[in-house]
Structure formats: C-alpha cells, structure tokens
Write a protein that holds these residues in place. Structure first.
Motif, PDB file in Angstrom:
ATOM      1  N   ARG A  47       0.645   4.458  11.451  1.00 52.67           N
ATOM      2  CA  ARG A  47       0.474   2.995  11.522  1.00 52.67           C
ATOM      3  C   ARG A  47       0.547   2.363  10.132  1.00 52.67           C
ATOM      4  O   ARG A  47       1.071   1.268   9.970  1.00 52.67           O
ATOM      5  N   GLU A  48       0.053   3.063   9.121  1.00 52.92           N
ATOM      6  CA  GLU A  48       0.135   2.520   7.758  1.00 52.92           C
ATOM      7  C   GLU A  48       1.590   2.483   7.272  1.00 52.92           C
ATOM      8  O   GLU A  48       1.979   1.557   6.565  1.00 52.92           O
ATOM      9  N   GLU A  82       4.058   1.961   9.291  1.00 51.29           N
ATOM     10  CA  GLU A  82       4.579   0.796  10.008  1.00 51.29           C
ATOM     11  C   GLU A  82       4.215  -0.496   9.280  1.00 51.29           C
ATOM     12  O   GLU A  82       5.037  -1.415   9.173  1.00 51.29           O
ATOM     13  N   GLY A  83       2.993  -0.573   8.778  1.00 46.76           N
ATOM     14  CA  GLY A  83       2.562  -1.747   8.024  1.00 46.76           C
ATOM     15  C   GLY A  83       3.386  -1.949   6.755  1.00 46.76           C
ATOM     16  O   GLY A  83       3.740  -3.085   6.409  1.00 46.76           O
ATOM     17  N   VAL A  84       3.698  -0.865   6.073  1.00 43.60           N
ATOM     18  CA  VAL A  84       4.531  -0.959   4.878  1.00 43.60           C
ATOM     19  C   VAL A  84       5.927  -1.456   5.263  1.00 43.60           C
ATOM     20  O   VAL A  84       6.491  -2.318   4.589  1.00 43.60           O
ATOM     21  N   ALA A 123       0.831  -1.209   0.000  1.00 38.63           N
ATOM     22  CA  ALA A 123       0.000   0.000   0.000  1.00 38.63           C
ATOM     23  C   ALA A 123       0.863   1.256   0.000  1.00 38.63           C
ATOM     24  O   ALA A 123       1.955   1.276   0.570  1.00 38.63           O
ATOM     25  N   PRO A 178       1.371   4.470   1.677  1.00 36.19           N
ATOM     26  CA  PRO A 178       0.908   5.029   2.942  1.00 36.19           C
ATOM     27  C   PRO A 178       0.852   6.558   2.985  1.00 36.19           C
ATOM     28  O   PRO A 178       0.460   7.135   4.001  1.00 36.19           O
ATOM     29  N   GLY A 186      -2.022   8.157   4.417  1.00 35.42           N
ATOM     30  CA  GLY A 186      -2.500   7.414   5.576  1.00 35.42           C
ATOM     31  C   GLY A 186      -1.883   7.875   6.879  1.00 35.42           C
ATOM     32  O   GLY A 186      -1.334   8.968   7.001  1.00 35.42           O
ATOM     33  N   THR A 187      -1.942   6.989   7.828  1.00 35.49           N
ATOM     34  CA  THR A 187      -1.474   7.255   9.187  1.00 35.49           C
ATOM     35  C   THR A 187      -0.067   6.706   9.397  1.00 35.49           C
ATOM     36  O   THR A 187       0.455   5.958   8.566  1.00 35.49           O
ATOM     37  N   ASP A 199       5.669  -5.152   5.799  1.00 36.48           N
ATOM     38  CA  ASP A 199       5.560  -5.844   4.509  1.00 36.48           C
ATOM     39  C   ASP A 199       6.906  -5.902   3.800  1.00 36.48           C
ATOM     40  O   ASP A 199       7.300  -6.940   3.261  1.00 36.48           O
TER      41      ASP A 199
END
Length: 150
Positions: free
Chosen positions: A116-117, A119-121, A108, A110, A113-114, A124
C-alpha cells in the motif's frame, strides 16, 4: 518509479522525443539493481513497465546535462545543492514542490513498508509529474503547442 511515471506521461502527450529522463540516486551502492518487485507490480496495471530500469548513482555530468533535477526528499535535495556553486545551480526541485498544498512534503521511501505504501508513492508521483509537466508547459510554450494544449 518516478522515471517510469514521467516517461509514461510524456508518451501520452506525444512529448517523449523532447526529453531525456533518467533516475539516479545520491549513493551508488545498488548500481545495476532492478526496481523493487513491488514498484514494478504497482505500476504494471497502469501500463507502465519499469522492469528494465537499473539503479545508478548520479554522475557529475548528469548535474550539468539536465535542465531540471528532482529529488524525493529534503536530505537528497540538500545533498544535490552542495554539488553546485551557488551561482551555477540548475533547476533543482523537490518532486512535490509544484503540487498545491504539498510543496513542503517528501515522497516517502516505501522500501521497508507495505505494498500500500508503494501504491501511495505511485499516486504521489502521478500527481507530481502532472504538475511538473504543467510547469514545463509554462517554461517551454512549444511543448504545450506540440501536445495540443496551447
């Protein structure tokens, strides 16, 4: 973020001198821009400093200089494919392609986004980079030997 995560992995395996790693976008309107502050902040606790990386657009010679090209999403994947005649395509992959159960997924973007997004990247990319290196060990056994994984 991907460049920083992968380079950090190479350093940890004492393989950095075997690779030339560079990030590039399919558009160059942000040429010279530093990474988003959130990307820098997410990677900092992991000991990864991407603050000196600057955005750049892919150049034609990049497409022939690198053995492996990774894209974050389907749109960029399709765009990169159009740069090559079908008989002359280098190894072009989506970054999550080698992650079990995630081969059709996109990383994604980010930006809107936030934190947290971001962090998600980073999560991944860490997972994907580990799997990409594993695949490279299969293709280039000397890398596995050099890293002590033979």
């Amino acid at each position: 973020m991907a460049e920083g995560v992968f380079c950090d992995l190479l350093v940890r395996h004492d393989l950095r001198h075997f690779f030339s790693v560079s990030s590039a976008g399919t558009v160059s309107y942000q040429e010279g821009s530093p990474p988003d502050d959130r990307a820098i902040a997410v990677l900092q606790p992991l000991g990864i400093d991407i603050s000196s990386v600057r955005a750049r657009g892919a150049r034609e010679h990049d497409l022939h200089e690198y053995d492996w090209i990774f894209t974050m999403d389907h749109e960029n994947y399709e765009e990169i494919l159009t740069f090559f005649p079908s008989h002359d395509q280098p190894r072009i992959h989506r970054v999550l392609e080698f992650v079990e159960g995630r081969s059709g997924d996109e990383v994604a973007d980010p930006y809107y986004g936030t934190f947290r997004e971001f962090e998600g990247v980073a999560e991944d990319l860490s997972l994907a980079c580990e799997q990409i290196l594993e695949r490279m060990f299969e293709h280039y056994p000397y890398l596995a030997q050099h890293s002590g994984r033979s």
